[in-house]
Design a protein around this motif. Structure first.
Motif, PDB file in Angstrom:
ATOM      1  N   UNK A 134      -0.946  23.482  29.012  1.00 20.49           N
ATOM      2  CA  UNK A 134      -1.102  24.925  29.086  1.00 20.49           C
ATOM      3  C   UNK A 134      -1.131  25.625  27.748  1.00 20.49           C
ATOM      4  N   UNK A 135      -1.363  24.876  26.663  1.00 22.33           N
ATOM      5  CA  UNK A 135      -1.371  25.464  25.325  1.00 22.33           C
ATOM      6  C   UNK A 135      -2.735  26.080  24.995  1.00 22.33           C
ATOM      7  N   UNK A 136      -2.705  27.136  24.204  1.00 23.93           N
ATOM      8  CA  UNK A 136      -3.924  27.642  23.596  1.00 23.93           C
ATOM      9  C   UNK A 136      -4.259  26.730  22.425  1.00 23.93           C
ATOM     10  N   UNK A 137      -5.543  26.411  22.238  1.00 23.54           N
ATOM     11  CA  UNK A 137      -5.965  25.533  21.157  1.00 23.54           C
ATOM     12  C   UNK A 137      -7.090  26.193  20.373  1.00 23.54           C
ATOM     13  N   UNK A 138      -6.856  26.405  19.080  1.00 20.32           N
ATOM     14  CA  UNK A 138      -7.878  26.881  18.155  1.00 20.32           C
ATOM     15  C   UNK A 138      -8.088  25.794  17.114  1.00 20.32           C
ATOM     16  N   UNK A 139      -9.356  25.516  16.793  1.00 22.55           N
ATOM     17  CA  UNK A 139      -9.672  24.408  15.895  1.00 22.55           C
ATOM     18  C   UNK A 139     -10.416  24.925  14.667  1.00 22.55           C
ATOM     19  N   UNK A 140      -9.988  24.438  13.503  1.00 14.87           N
ATOM     20  CA  UNK A 140     -10.656  24.719  12.236  1.00 14.87           C
ATOM     21  C   UNK A 140     -11.120  23.387  11.662  1.00 14.87           C
ATOM     22  N   UNK A 141     -12.419  23.266  11.397  1.00 18.83           N
ATOM     23  CA  UNK A 141     -12.989  22.041  10.849  1.00 18.83           C
ATOM     24  C   UNK A 141     -13.666  22.337   9.521  1.00 18.83           C
ATOM     25  N   UNK A 187      -6.487  33.915   8.851  1.00 20.28           N
ATOM     26  CA  UNK A 187      -7.106  34.820   9.821  1.00 20.28           C
ATOM     27  C   UNK A 187      -7.097  34.217  11.219  1.00 20.28           C
ATOM     28  N   UNK A 188      -7.389  32.923  11.310  1.00 16.06           N
ATOM     29  CA  UNK A 188      -7.371  32.248  12.607  1.00 16.06           C
ATOM     30  C   UNK A 188      -5.967  32.275  13.198  1.00 16.06           C
ATOM     31  N   UNK A 189      -4.968  31.987  12.385  1.00 14.20           N
ATOM     32  CA  UNK A 189      -3.592  31.962  12.865  1.00 14.20           C
ATOM     33  C   UNK A 189      -3.142  33.342  13.330  1.00 14.20           C
ATOM     34  N   UNK A 190      -3.518  34.366  12.599  1.00 12.13           N
ATOM     35  CA  UNK A 190      -3.130  35.727  12.987  1.00 12.13           C
ATOM     36  C   UNK A 190      -3.786  36.128  14.300  1.00 12.13           C
ATOM     37  N   UNK A 191      -5.066  35.828  14.437  1.00 12.48           N
ATOM     38  CA  UNK A 191      -5.792  36.186  15.648  1.00 12.48           C
ATOM     39  C   UNK A 191      -5.239  35.447  16.870  1.00 12.48           C
ATOM     40  N   UNK A 192      -4.864  34.168  16.680  1.00 11.40           N
ATOM     41  CA  UNK A 192      -4.405  33.351  17.800  1.00 11.40           C
ATOM     42  C   UNK A 192      -2.916  33.495  18.074  1.00 11.40           C
ATOM     43  N   UNK A 193      -2.178  34.129  17.161  1.00 12.57           N
ATOM     44  CA  UNK A 193      -0.727  34.169  17.320  1.00 12.57           C
ATOM     45  C   UNK A 193      -0.146  32.773  17.287  1.00 12.57           C
TER      46      UNK A 193
END
Length: 293
Positions: free
Chosen positions: A143-150, A192-198
């Motif tokens: 149930x985790x949100x996942x944002x990926x930076x490549x 920026x990604x971390x801030x947007x995703x919390x």
């Protein structure tokens, strides 16, 4: 807080190559390795014997596990990603179906997963991103949100962009030359990604310089980071001591620990990045400097 899965044991098997396919600048090699896949957790790696009876090289090569399948037509399989840049990796990339490959695994300490649903940002550099995709699947299953930076030097040296887009809530791409995504490094876009995703937790795998920079960004935001280091692991089982690096323990004491057993996954804020490749003078067991007591 996170919990580590229980150790499932290590096996050595005389596996065989099932397929080798070109993926951009890399090769994805699928191996039949019964017993390894059943014990796999994201972050584990395998150590492969290189060469045959007439050309074998003394040291094994270690590779993060990209994919595992517990049951297939022939049995459990393991897939790794190889960058062919020397005799050993070129030998692997030249494998043909049914060529034998000796496999030891799964090895190392895997990523620890959150006990409760959390927002997780995964950062990969080049083909170092390979172990992040099964990690993303396990996180999504919880149930985790996942944002990926490549990130990579060029578009060709990225790995898994389309796969990331199929499984992540967001995907951000950087290249040093601007050939795809944002021109620059992963750490240019990470805040920026971390801030947007919390973001609650960061996971990273890739070159050591990138891991150091990602660890710094995460620490600056007060977010815990787990990083899978890329130290050379000649044996993979903690014997040869070629992969040691200085890590601060929970007691505040620095020790030279083995990436292949205590790692490859470490908390980013415990690795003494500036001292990697050395034995710090204040490290437990370090030689006393001349004139010391």
């Amino acid at each position: 807080m996170a919990s580590s899965p229980p150790a499932g044991g290590v096996v050595q098997v005389r596996g065989e190559a099932l397929s080798v396919r070109r993926v951009g600048a890399y090769y994805a090699l699928t191996l039949l390795a019964p017993g390894v896949a059943e014990r796999f957790r994201p972050g584990h790696f395998v150590a492969l014997a290189i060469g045959d009876e007439s050309s074998s090289m003394l040291l094994r090569r270690s590779f993060s596990i990209y994919r595992c399948q517990e049951r297939g037509v022939y049995g459990g399989t393991v897939e790794i990603v190889v960058s062919a840049h020397g005799p050993g990796t070129e030998w692997l990339a030249s494998r043909r179906p049914h060529d034998p490959v000796d496999v030891v695994g799964p090895l190392g300490t895997p990523f620890a997963l959150p006990r409760e649903p959390a927002s997780c940002t995964l950062v990969g550099g080049g083909y170092g991103s390979a172990p992040l995709f099964t990690l993303a699947e396990r996180l999504r299953a919880r149930g985790c949100r996942v944002d990926i930076v490549l990130g990579a030097a060029t578009e060709e040296r990225l790995f898994g962009v389309l796969e990331a887009k199929r499984m992540a809530d967001s995907v951000t791409v950087t290249t040093d030359d601007g050939s795809l995504g944002t021109r620059g490094r992963v750490t240019d876009v990470l805040p920026r990604v971390m801030e947007r995703a919390g973001t609650d937790a960061v996971y990273a795998c890739g070159p050591m310089a990138m891991l150091r920079a990602v660890s710094d960004v995460a620490a600056g935001s007060g977010v815990p980071a787990q990083v899978a280091v890329e130290e050379a692991m000649a044996c993979g089982i903690g014997v040869c001591m070629t992969c040691v690096l200085p890590v601060v323990g929970e007691d505040g004491v620095t020790r030279m620990v083995r990436s292949c057993t205590e790692g490859p996954v470490f908390r980013g804020d415990t690795v003494r990045w500036a001292d990697v490749g050395t034995v710090p003078a204040d490290c437990l067991g370090a030689p006393v400097a001349a004139g010391g007591h």
